[in-house]
Design an enzyme around this catalytic site. Structure first.
Site, PDB file in Angstrom:
ATOM      1  N   LYS A  95      -9.768  14.969 -26.331  1.00 25.92           N
ATOM      2  CA  LYS A  95      -8.508  15.688 -26.546  1.00 25.92           C
ATOM      3  C   LYS A  95      -8.460  16.457 -27.866  1.00 25.92           C
ATOM      4  CE  LYS A  95      -6.268  14.567 -22.764  1.00 25.92           C
ATOM      5  NZ  LYS A  95      -5.969  15.621 -21.764  1.00 25.92           N
ATOM      6  N   GLU A 155       3.208  16.714 -24.933  1.00 29.44           N
ATOM      7  CA  GLU A 155       3.488  15.676 -23.943  1.00 29.44           C
ATOM      8  C   GLU A 155       2.286  14.748 -23.941  1.00 29.44           C
ATOM      9  OE1 GLU A 155       2.059  18.516 -23.198  1.00 29.44           O
ATOM     10  OE2 GLU A 155       0.297  17.750 -22.135  1.00 29.44           O
ATOM     11  N   SER A 170     -15.181  10.834 -21.184  1.00 34.36           N
ATOM     12  CA  SER A 170     -14.167  11.593 -21.922  1.00 34.36           C
ATOM     13  C   SER A 170     -13.471  10.813 -23.027  1.00 34.36           C
ATOM     14  CB  SER A 170     -13.131  12.144 -20.949  1.00 34.36           C
ATOM     15  OG  SER A 170     -12.589  11.096 -20.172  1.00 34.36           O
TER      16      SER A 170
END
Lengths: 397, 262
Positions: free
Chosen positions: A85, A107, A374
């Site tokens: 991220k 969010e 990830s």
């Protein structure tokens, strides 16, 4: 840039009040994406702050266990903040700074994007508010605490089912009222244009590195690249490195939850139909009357009823294949990776690992699969413990 | 002249009221809307509940969830529209919706059913100018207008694009933010309305945040009409009132606020 669509998908389905903000963002993104100063700054932070490049790791014991293609893990879990991220939040924060914005909003579902946004907000001196569903706040406590320590304000969202979709609704409502000084850091390749393309570009570093690394290690391209898909940003990031290599099969793995047939899942492509939500047209979980359905997955980060519009396009064009993996199989894969490799993956990433475990034996030992790992799984320990205790999951209801 | 043009040529401020279809039930919402009309509404906006109303504040969010929980479907909005059309031939009828329920039904089917129900216009919150071409021509073929929205963030060039060829009215969003009642309106409201007047001769109704005679007068000063929404929906959501009580409260609120600008 007026290329806002991927065939019929994508677009800018937002309230008029947001259109000037999207135009401003598009103009800034177009101006800086090819600006050498911006790129140099981004690369410096990616290296020294995020810790890139991330390794491409040969999972030898997992490979032996599966008995087929060699499995390589792209270790995005080793990035600062523990997931892919931050590649994106860093890019958007640098852009926000150049645009003169004072405040970042985001969010978050699992909390990883929230933490990554809070992190860059702290680093660059932005005010930060993170919208998070109340159900997710309950099931992702460690990340809630991390965000608070980083100085972000958490806004608990009680509308709807209190998950990622509702958090995004609330972030959009906030943005409509605060567009002048606020930058909305969307965490995935969804939302209105230019977000899907912009987030892909910031995440494409994953694929660029992975392609070079696999060539260095094996001398050839992999047969398959596998990544989990909620909104789909890590998948789009790693696919970006291989999209022009037709021999490489791209596989996106959706969350089948309790099983596609049960209706309790988050597989928008496998179990939804085309619709419009949060600014773009894509596959969507919805009822016959066009009302959006609640997604379900043991993994909070995949618990979203939509999917990025470019994934819808890649699905229809056949360039990528989209499969679905159940909670149960994801947790088996989680266990296996812990025990065989000493790596504790995020539940999201465990879906991709589970698909690799299925696909590897179908390929010869001279073949290779690259899996995007990830994120790390520390945040999921409580959920996994509860699941194994037979409570299934800490659901929203 | 279409119905909107007739309504806006009456030489008085036009009263537009919004209520959520199906809240708490289809029948009760129809009865409620009758109260709004007897209180003076010239145009009624029938809110089509959506699961994810990103442009709405808490009141309309709650009304949407209530309606959906009680079995609202888009068909029921058409039923309500048909009933109102047969009872009030001169009433302006607008469906106020998010795009997905329309897209899901198929724009062609939606437009056909809206026409049969006597709908004059459709307002789609999340279809800005950029995406209008996939729905507006279909609506127009069925004699239905797509009502353009302009906000305080909209610059003059964009206003011109959005309002060109408007055959209904322009919905001017008075505030930067979601729907809901407010005690005052922005100081620069009149400047924005004046800027809008410069680029378009179409009639303008100002909405968002209007809930009292004071805010109604403030908004009406530079506009041809006003829209009141959340203040009505609050009454729809009031569990302490029986249906007849809600209807009379709706009528009273309409008389008070719409009366203030007449």
């Amino acid at each position: 840039m007026k290329n806002t669509h991927y065939d019929i998908y994508g677009g800018q389905y937002v309230a008029e009040t947001l259109m000037p903000a999207l135009d401003e963002l598009t103009a800034a993104y177009e101006k800086y994406r090819n600006d050498p100063g911006f790129t140099a700054e981004m690369n410096a932070f990616l290296a020294d702050y995020v810790g890139r490049e991330s390794p491409l790791y040969f999972a030898e014991r997992l490979t032996e266990h599966c008995g087929g293609a060699k499995i390589y893990l792209k270790r995005e879990d080793l990035n600062h903040t523990g997931a892919h991220k931050i590649n994106n939040t860093l890019g958007q924060a640098l852009l926000a700074r150049r645009m003169g914005k004072k405040r970042l909003i985001a969010e978050t579902g699992a909390g990883m994007h929230g933490v990554a946004t809070a992190t860059v907000a702290a680093r660059f001196g932005f005010e930060c508010e993170v919208f998070m569903g109340e159900a997710d706040i309950r099931r992702q406590q460690p990340n809630v605490e991390r965000m608070a320590m980083l100085g972000a304000k958490i806004r608990s969202v009680t509308s709807g089912t209190g998950t990622l979709k509702d958090a995004m609704n609330e972030a959009l409502r906030d943005w409509v009222a605060t567009v002048e000084d606020t930058f909305y850091v969307i965490g995935t390749v969804a939302g209105p244009a230019p977000y899907p393309a912009m987030v892909k570009e910031f995440q494409s570093v994953i694929g660029r590195e992975a392609r070079r690394q696999i060539l260095e290690k094996t001398g050839k391209l992999p047969d398959e690249v596998i990544a989990c898909v909620g909104g789909g940003s890590n998948a789009m990031g790693i696919f970006a490195g291989f999209e022009n290599d037709p021999s490489v099969k791209l596989v996106g793995v959706e969350a089948a939850g309790m099983g596609l047939e049960t209706g309790h899942h988050a597989a928008s492509i496998n179990g939804g139909r085309v619709g419009v939500l949060h600014g773009s047209k894509s596959y969507l979980l919805q009822n016959d009357d066009g009302q959006v359905l609640d997604a379900y997955s043991v993994s909070a980060g995949l618990d979203y009823p939509g999917v990025g519009p470019e994934h819808a396009y890649l699905h229809d064009s056949g360039r990528a294949q989209y499969t679905a993996v159940t909670d149960e199989k994801a947790i088996e894969a989680f266990d296996l990776l812990c025990r065989l490799e000493g790596i504790l993956p995020a539940l999201e990433s465990s879906h991709a690992v589970a698909q690799a475990i299925v696909n590897a034996p179908r390929l010869g030992k001279d073949r290779a699969i690259v899996v995007c790992l990830s994120g790390r799984g520390d945040k999921d320990m409580e959920n996994i413990r509860a699941y194994k205790a037979g409570n299934k999951i800490l659901t929203c209801d | 002249m279409n119905r909107f043009q007739k309504i806006f040529s009456r030489n008085r401020k036009v009263a537009v009221g919004y209520a959520t279809s199906g809240c708490p039930t289809a029948d009760e919402s129809l009865e409620f809307m009758r109260g709004m009309i007897s209180g003076g509404a010239d145009i009624l906006e029938l809110g089509v509940p959506f699961s994810d109303p990103t442009a709405d504040g808490p009141v309309i969010q709650q009304s949407s969830q209530t309606a959906l929980r009680n079995g609202f479907t888009v068909s029921k909005a058409f039923d309500i529209a048909s009933a109102l059309r047969s009872e009030y031939p001169d009433l302006g009828l607008v469906l106020f919706s998010y795009y997905n329920p329309i897209f899901s039904m198929g724009p062609e089917v939606f437009a056909e059913r809206a026409r049969k129900a006597g709908v004059d216009g459709v307002l789609i919150v999340d279809v800005p100018f950029e995406e209008r071409s996939e729905i507006e021509p279909v609506l127009n073929e069925h004699g239905i207008e797509l009502i353009p929205l302009v906000s305080p963030a909209t610059g003059p060039e964009r206003m011109k694009k959005i309002t060109a060829n408007c055959r209904s009215f322009i919905y001017y969003i008075t505030v930067r933010g979601v729907t809901g009642t407010r005690s005052t309106l922005p100081d620069d409201l009149q400047q924005h309305l004046a800027a809008l007047r410069k680029v378009s001769s179409a009639p303008v109704a100002a909405g968002f945040g209007i809930s009292s005679p004071e805010t109604a007068r403030a908004a009406a000063a530079g506009a041809d009409g006003i829209v009141i929404g959340s203040a009505f929906v609050k009454i729809q959501l009031d569990d302490t009132l029986p249906a007849a009580g809600k209807r009379s409260r709706a009528e009273a609120l309409a008389k008070l606020c719409f009366g203030a600008v007449r």
